[in-house]
Design a protein around this motif. Structure first.
Motif, PDB file in Angstrom:
ATOM      1  N   ARG A  69       0.830  -1.203   0.000  1.00  0.00           N
ATOM      2  CA  ARG A  69       0.000   0.000   0.000  1.00  0.00           C
ATOM      3  C   ARG A  69       0.870   1.260   0.000  1.00  0.00           C
ATOM      4  N   ARG A  72       2.929   1.765  -3.330  1.00  0.00           N
ATOM      5  CA  ARG A  72       2.168   2.287  -4.463  1.00  0.00           C
ATOM      6  C   ARG A  72       1.969   3.806  -4.408  1.00  0.00           C
ATOM      7  N   GLU A  96      -5.828  -5.916  -5.223  1.00  0.00           N
ATOM      8  CA  GLU A  96      -6.454  -4.603  -5.219  1.00  0.00           C
ATOM      9  C   GLU A  96      -5.532  -3.540  -4.630  1.00  0.00           C
ATOM     10  N   GLY A  98      -2.504  -3.402  -5.413  1.00  0.00           N
ATOM     11  CA  GLY A  98      -1.569  -3.068  -6.478  1.00  0.00           C
ATOM     12  C   GLY A  98      -0.531  -4.124  -6.794  1.00  0.00           C
ATOM     13  N   LEU A 176      -6.239  -7.970 -12.626  1.00  0.00           N
ATOM     14  CA  LEU A 176      -7.019  -6.865 -12.087  1.00  0.00           C
ATOM     15  C   LEU A 176      -8.371  -7.407 -11.627  1.00  0.00           C
ATOM     16  N   SER A 177      -8.764  -7.054 -10.427  1.00  0.00           N
ATOM     17  CA  SER A 177     -10.050  -7.507  -9.911  1.00  0.00           C
ATOM     18  C   SER A 177     -11.178  -6.773 -10.612  1.00  0.00           C
ATOM     19  N   SER A 179     -13.537  -5.081  -9.231  1.00  0.00           N
ATOM     20  CA  SER A 179     -13.727  -3.745  -8.645  1.00  0.00           C
ATOM     21  C   SER A 179     -12.692  -2.763  -9.182  1.00  0.00           C
ATOM     22  N   GLN A 180     -11.450  -3.215  -9.402  1.00  0.00           N
ATOM     23  CA  GLN A 180     -10.441  -2.331  -9.993  1.00  0.00           C
ATOM     24  C   GLN A 180     -10.850  -1.907 -11.397  1.00  0.00           C
ATOM     25  N   GLU A 183     -13.638   0.649 -11.236  1.00  0.00           N
ATOM     26  CA  GLU A 183     -13.165   1.962 -10.801  1.00  0.00           C
ATOM     27  C   GLU A 183     -12.484   2.712 -11.935  1.00  0.00           C
ATOM     28  N   ARG A 184     -11.799   1.977 -12.809  1.00  0.00           N
ATOM     29  CA  ARG A 184     -11.061   2.624 -13.888  1.00  0.00           C
ATOM     30  C   ARG A 184     -11.924   2.907 -15.111  1.00  0.00           C
TER      31      ARG A 184
END
Length: 230
Positions: A69, A72, A96, A98, A176-177, A179-180, A183-184
């Motif tokens: 965390r 990143r 998630e 990173g 990439l999940s 949710s990721q 979000e993008r």
């Protein structure tokens, strides 16, 4: 003049595992270094950087998730988590935060070296083509024009298909999940569901097959998310 060997930082507090991994990496020509603490790893990475980080989740001072965390906030270096746990929740959380990959102990040193090699190959610099196109393997993307090609065939993409594929192209090979990806690619990710991402992946796969793709460039990692082979 030969290029410098890729630098791999191994952050692992178990000496036997670290020694085995360092030997395997150095035998393949990588410049592998080692530390046992999360805060030490962050200091080294701030000062010297690295090309790949192999990061143990269960460090004695600062957990691997917390290290990732904080990492990143100043670096996008590829991270491969190393852990004794094989829980789906931990895998998703790590990705998630990173991370790019996740390996469960016990592991094969040969497999880990192959994963490091894959990370390095997927993060190798690529040259921008004329007209704003950037080539990434068999894909090419024009960010300004919001266009993507596959083997020179221009893909006819909806807004969300483009956003999803562009997100995967930002980190080729990384998982990439859902949710990721939401979000993008979605303005209001909270209004969407995992099924929305799955539906767009399905239509993307059909369009890639129509453009001549063999197999599935977009790979499913069950319970985790998706990755793109370029």
């Amino acid at each position: 003049m030969s290029s410098q060997p890729a630098r791999v930082l191994v952050v692992e507090d178990e000496a036997a595992i670290a020694d085995t991994l360092l030997y395997a990496l150095r035998s393949e020509g990588y410049a592998a270094s080692h530390c046992t603490l999360g805060r030490e790893a962050l200091a080294l990475l701030r000062q010297h950087g690295a090309d790949v980080v192999v990061l143990d989740v269960g460090l004695p001072d600062l957990g691997g998730f917390e290290v990732c965390r904080e990492l990143r906030t100043f670096s996008q270096v590829p991270v491969i988590f190393l852990t004794a746990r094989n829980d789906e929740f931990d895998r998703v959380l790590g990705l998630e935060l990173g991370a790019d990959d996740y390996v469960t102990k016990p592991f094969s040193p040969r497999e880990m070296v192959a994963r490091v090699r894959a990370r390095l190959r997927r993060t190798a610099p690529v040259a921008a083509e004329e007209g704003g196109w950037k080539q990434l393997g068999r894909f090419a993307i024009d960010h300004d024009g919001r266009r993507i090609r596959y083997d020179e065939a221009l893909l006819d993409l909806t807004r969300y298909e483009y956003a999803l594929l562009a997100a995967l192209l930002q980190r080729p090979g990384a998982i990439l999940s859902r949710s990721q990806l939401m979000e993008r690619g979605w303005d209001h990710a909270s209004d969407s569901t995992d099924r929305t991402v799955d539906t767009h992946v399905k239509t993307l796969r059909a369009k890639l097959r129509a453009a001549g793709a063999q197999g599935e460039p977009i790979r499913t990692h069950r319970g985790v998310g998706y990755a793109l082979d370029v």
